[in-house]
Design an enzyme around this catalytic site. Structure first.
Site, PDB file in Angstrom:
ATOM      1  N   GLY A  68       0.760  -1.125   0.021  1.00 46.76           N
ATOM      2  CA  GLY A  68       0.110   0.075  -0.074  1.00 46.76           C
ATOM      3  C   GLY A  68       0.834   1.350   0.074  1.00 46.76           C
ATOM      4  N   GLN A  79       2.989   9.996   1.811  1.00 45.96           N
ATOM      5  CA  GLN A  79       4.407   9.457   2.051  1.00 45.96           C
ATOM      6  C   GLN A  79       5.095   9.749   0.922  1.00 45.96           C
ATOM      7  OE1 GLN A  79       2.440   5.175   2.635  1.00 45.96           O
ATOM      8  NE2 GLN A  79       4.496   5.015   3.559  1.00 45.96           N
ATOM      9  N   CYS A 121       6.138  -0.467   7.179  1.00 47.43           N
ATOM     10  CA  CYS A 121       5.488   0.710   6.660  1.00 47.43           C
ATOM     11  C   CYS A 121       6.562   1.071   5.815  1.00 47.43           C
ATOM     12  CB  CYS A 121       5.197   1.862   7.816  1.00 47.43           C
ATOM     13  SG  CYS A 121       4.897   3.476   6.751  1.00 47.43           S
ATOM     14  N   LEU A 122       6.400   1.763   4.667  1.00 52.35           N
ATOM     15  CA  LEU A 122       7.584   1.946   3.676  1.00 52.35           C
ATOM     16  C   LEU A 122       8.320   3.245   4.181  1.00 52.35           C
ATOM     17  CD1 LEU A 122       5.645   1.176   0.457  1.00 52.35           C
ATOM     18  CD2 LEU A 122       7.653  -0.296   1.381  1.00 52.35           C
ATOM     19  N   HIS A 173      -4.413   1.431   8.177  1.00 49.64           N
ATOM     20  CA  HIS A 173      -2.846   2.188   8.157  1.00 49.64           C
ATOM     21  C   HIS A 173      -2.631   3.334   7.195  1.00 49.64           C
ATOM     22  CE1 HIS A 173       1.604   0.963   8.002  1.00 49.64           C
ATOM     23  NE2 HIS A 173       1.484   1.973   7.103  1.00 49.64           N
ATOM     24  N   GLU A 174      -3.436   3.084   6.208  1.00 49.59           N
ATOM     25  CA  GLU A 174      -3.340   4.160   5.058  1.00 49.59           C
ATOM     26  C   GLU A 174      -4.177   5.359   5.424  1.00 49.59           C
ATOM     27  OE1 GLU A 174      -0.961   3.748   3.284  1.00 49.59           O
ATOM     28  OE2 GLU A 174      -0.750   1.680   2.991  1.00 49.59           O
ATOM     29  N   HIS A 231      -2.312   7.646   7.592  1.00 48.37           N
ATOM     30  CA  HIS A 231      -1.215   8.318   6.913  1.00 48.37           C
ATOM     31  C   HIS A 231      -1.693   9.733   6.546  1.00 48.37           C
ATOM     32  CE1 HIS A 231       2.536   5.990   6.605  1.00 48.37           C
ATOM     33  NE2 HIS A 231       2.084   5.048   6.070  1.00 48.37           N
TER      34      HIS A 231
HETATM   35  O1  GNR Z   1       3.925  -2.293   2.616  1.00 46.87           O
HETATM   36  C1  GNR Z   1       3.259  -2.588   3.672  1.00 46.87           C
HETATM   37  N1  GNR Z   1       3.027  -3.471   4.300  1.00 46.87           N
HETATM   38  C2  GNR Z   1       2.193  -3.396   5.326  1.00 46.87           C
HETATM   39  C3  GNR Z   1       2.031  -4.837   6.126  1.00 46.87           C
HETATM   40  C4  GNR Z   1       1.284  -4.794   7.339  1.00 46.87           C
HETATM   41  C5  GNR Z   1       0.318  -3.667   7.275  1.00 46.87           C
HETATM   42  C6  GNR Z   1       0.464  -2.727   6.753  1.00 46.87           C
HETATM   43  C7  GNR Z   1       1.337  -2.521   5.707  1.00 46.87           C
HETATM   44  S1  GNR Z   1       1.216  -1.060   4.620  1.00 46.87           S
HETATM   45  C8  GNR Z   1       2.868  -1.212   4.045  1.00 46.87           C
HETATM   46  C9  GNR Z   1       3.016   0.013   2.976  1.00 46.87           C
HETATM   47  C10 GNR Z   1       2.795   1.198   3.421  1.00 46.87           C
HETATM   48  O2  GNR Z   1       3.698   1.888   4.253  1.00 46.87           O
HETATM   49  N2  GNR Z   1       1.694   1.944   3.453  1.00 46.87           N
HETATM   50  O3  GNR Z   1       1.617   2.930   4.074  1.00 46.87           O
HETATM   51 NI    NI Z   2       2.924   3.200   5.832  1.00 44.26          NI
END
Ligand code: GNR
Ligand code: NI
Length: 171
Positions: free
Chosen positions: A46, A51, A91-92, A133-134, A137
């Site tokens: 995601g 980001q 998270c990236l 999660h997104e 952000h």
């Molecule tokens: O790549 C991602 N893996 C992930 C694994 C578990 C819960 C959420 C994520 S999202 C993350 C990519 C990211 O940072 N999205 O904002």
């Molecule tokens: Ni993230």
């Protein structure tokens, strides 16, 4: 198409609140394509526009094994429905850090596609975790915020050190 730079925690720009999309045009389609390319290359499942330092409520996601099922959420809104689940998140923007986070299990998502057509779905499991999660952000929140103060300090120091080291290598 272009690869976009991903902001890294504790970058303050990750704390901004993204604005709703009001114009559905070719520029938005290009942003979505560039975000998708950046997400696939990372690789991640995601990516939220904030980001890549774009203050718009845009999310791309692909949870498939084959990486051929791109989902786009414009102006996503979440309604919590029931239950809780714990999931090991990454998270990236927080590279190399993984930690368990408790979230709502089942949610309703209201969003628009890249053309501005509204859609609604109910989901649980990974899609539910990922959209929560997104949307965090888009509201300036990072999964690290759910950890203890001590763990947050540790993550901040580790990532600042890594960024310092890679900056001095580049110089
Ligand atoms: O790549 C991602 N893996 C992930 C694994 C578990 C819960 C959420 C994520 S999202 C993350 C990519 C990211 O940072 N999205 O904002
Ligand atoms: Ni993230």
């Amino acid at each position: 198409m272009a690869f976009l730079d991903i902001l890294v925690y504790p970058d303050k720009r990750l704390r901004q609140r993204a604005e709703p999309v009001t114009v559905f045009d070719a520029e938005l389609e290009k942003l979505v394509q560039d975000m998708a390319e950046t997400m696939y290359a990372a690789p991640g499942i995601g990516l939220a526009a904030i980001q890549v330092n774009v203050l718009k409520r845009v999310v791309v996601m692909d949870l498939s094994e084959e990486k051929n099922d791109l989902k786009v959420f414009i102006n996503p809104e979440i309604t919590p429905l029931e239950g809780t689940q714990e999931f090991e998140e990454g998270c990236l923007s927080v590279p190399g850090v993984f930690a368990s986070v408790e979230r709502v299990e089942r949610v309703r998502i209201n969003a628009m596609d890249v053309k501005g057509n509204p859609f609604e779905l109910e989901t649980d499991g990974l899609l539910s975790v990922c959209i929560q999660h997104e949307v965090d952000h888009l509201n300036g929140k990072v999964f690290v915020d759910y950890l203890s103060r001590m763990k947050q300090d540790r993550v901040r120091k580790k990532l600042l050190k890594e960024q310092k080291e890679s900056a001095s290598q580049a110089a």
